[in-house]
Design an enzyme around this catalytic site. Structure first.
Site, PDB file in Angstrom:
ATOM      1  N   ASP A  37       0.863  -1.189   0.000  1.00 20.27           N
ATOM      2  CA  ASP A  37       0.000   0.000   0.000  1.00 20.27           C
ATOM      3  C   ASP A  37       0.894   1.232   0.000  1.00 20.27           C
ATOM      4  OD1 ASP A  37      -2.252   1.815   0.489  1.00 20.27           O
ATOM      5  OD2 ASP A  37      -3.290   0.078   1.312  1.00 20.27           O
ATOM      6  N   VAL A  60       1.139   0.984  -7.056  1.00 21.92           N
ATOM      7  CA  VAL A  60       0.851  -0.053  -8.053  1.00 21.92           C
ATOM      8  C   VAL A  60       0.984   0.448  -9.486  1.00 21.92           C
ATOM      9  CG1 VAL A  60      -0.649  -1.359  -6.511  1.00 21.92           C
ATOM     10  CG2 VAL A  60      -1.648   0.407  -7.993  1.00 21.92           C
ATOM     11  N   ASN A  86      -6.133  -5.501  -5.379  1.00 22.44           N
ATOM     12  CA  ASN A  86      -7.240  -4.839  -4.695  1.00 22.44           C
ATOM     13  C   ASN A  86      -7.153  -3.319  -4.711  1.00 22.44           C
ATOM     14  OD1 ASN A  86      -9.467  -4.753  -2.489  1.00 22.44           O
ATOM     15  ND2 ASN A  86      -7.735  -3.680  -1.540  1.00 22.44           N
ATOM     16  N   TYR A 151     -13.818   5.276 -13.309  1.00 19.75           N
ATOM     17  CA  TYR A 151     -13.893   4.125 -12.403  1.00 19.75           C
ATOM     18  C   TYR A 151     -14.582   2.955 -13.110  1.00 19.75           C
ATOM     19  CZ  TYR A 151     -14.944   1.518  -8.092  1.00 19.75           C
ATOM     20  OH  TYR A 151     -15.052   0.541  -7.120  1.00 19.75           O
ATOM     21  N   LYS A 155     -12.873  -0.628 -13.974  1.00 15.83           N
ATOM     22  CA  LYS A 155     -13.418  -1.864 -13.405  1.00 15.83           C
ATOM     23  C   LYS A 155     -13.969  -2.792 -14.485  1.00 15.83           C
ATOM     24  CE  LYS A 155     -12.664  -1.102  -8.996  1.00 15.83           C
ATOM     25  NZ  LYS A 155     -11.665  -1.891  -8.235  1.00 15.83           N
ATOM     26  N   THR A 188     -16.599   0.634   3.749  1.00 23.45           N
ATOM     27  CA  THR A 188     -15.152   0.802   3.888  1.00 23.45           C
ATOM     28  C   THR A 188     -14.858   2.292   4.041  1.00 23.45           C
ATOM     29  OG1 THR A 188     -14.677   1.117   1.530  1.00 23.45           O
ATOM     30  CG2 THR A 188     -14.752  -1.162   2.342  1.00 23.45           C
ATOM     31  N   THR A 191     -15.304   3.977   0.630  1.00 22.15           N
ATOM     32  CA  THR A 191     -16.703   4.142   0.244  1.00 22.15           C
ATOM     33  C   THR A 191     -17.359   5.274   1.027  1.00 22.15           C
ATOM     34  OG1 THR A 191     -16.875   1.784  -0.248  1.00 22.15           O
ATOM     35  CG2 THR A 191     -18.921   2.986   0.017  1.00 22.15           C
TER      36      THR A 191
END
Length: 248
Positions: A37, A60, A86, A151, A155, A188, A191
């Site tokens: 992370d 990443v 993730n 997004y 995805k 989360t 979110t």
């Protein structure tokens, strides 16, 4: 005996939210977990909480850092069996309003990050006799939502790319299974932060109210299933976990 005894997993975006729950559950089932992370404080705290785990700072988007994470994982634990791609984020804005910089950031982190993760992991998994790659998609990549074009594109691309990589691994007889998971609304920190940016009459808030918000463990349970021998006959699949949000 845990379902993942002797296995080694890398989880990107593993310091909080879905990734952190994945790390806890996979470790509880016997895996050695590498948490990657850019949230250093959270990542180190989680690694301290999970015995035998390792935190590595990792953007990443950067191919060199991905290779470094794999190399350090192999140095620490000797093998790589599971990769959970993730890491993610969301920036709101319609196709007319969203800046190109925010578009590019989302695509770079989620779509490019997933590609780079698979590319770096597959040669080592194939040499170790196989493994499982789990890519985090979203129902946002399956339905039209005007406020998240980047997004959704990232995805949706992950879902399509997962199938392509799964076919490649089968063709090469690598014994590597590659699947994606498409969550609906999950409770989360990311979110919560994202939903707080939406106006009170936004359709996204209405959807969450109608279908309810899931918990990170709802996703982690599927990650575990796909990572262990229970999911040995599943590859190239996109598994939707959304309490019926996309069924109509």
């Amino acid at each position: 005996m845990g379902k993942l005894d002797g296995k080694v997993a890398i989880i990107t975006g593993g310091a909080s939210g879905l990734g952190a729950e994945d790390a806890r559950l996979l470790a509880a089932e016997g895996a050695k977990v590498v948490i990657s992370d850019v949230q250093d404080a959270l990542g180190r705290a989680l690694a301290a909480e999970i015995p035998g785990s390792l935190y590595l700072r990792h953007d990443v988007r950067k191919e060199g850092e991905r290779e470094s994470v794999v190399t350090q994982t192999l140095s620490a634990f000797g093998r790589l069996d599971i990769l959970v791609n993730n890491a993610g984020l969301v920036r709101f804005g319609s196709v007319e309003d969203l800046s190109y910089a925010d578009y590019k950031l989302q695509v770079d982190v989620m779509l490019d990050g997933t590609f780079l993760g698979c590319k770096a992991a597959i040669p080592h998994m194939s040499r170790d006799g196989g493994g499982s790659i789990i890519n985090m998609a979203s129902v946002g990549g399956m339905k039209g939502i005007s406020a998240i074009p980047a997004y959704a594109g990232a995805k949706g691309g992950i879902i399509a790319m997962t199938r392509s990589i799964a076919v490649h691994c089968q063709e090469q007889k690598y014994r590597i299974r590659v699947n994606s998971i498409a969550p609906g609304g999950i409770v989360t920190p990311m979110t919560a932060q994202a939903l707080a940016q939406l106006p009170s009459d936004d359709p996204g808030l209405e959807q969450n109210s109608a279908h309810g918000m899931g918990q990170p463990i709802d996703i982690a349970n599927m990650v575990l299933y796909l990572a262990c021998e229970d999911g040995r006959h599943i590859t190239g699949a996109n598994i939707v976990i959304d309490n019926g949000e996309t069924m109509r």
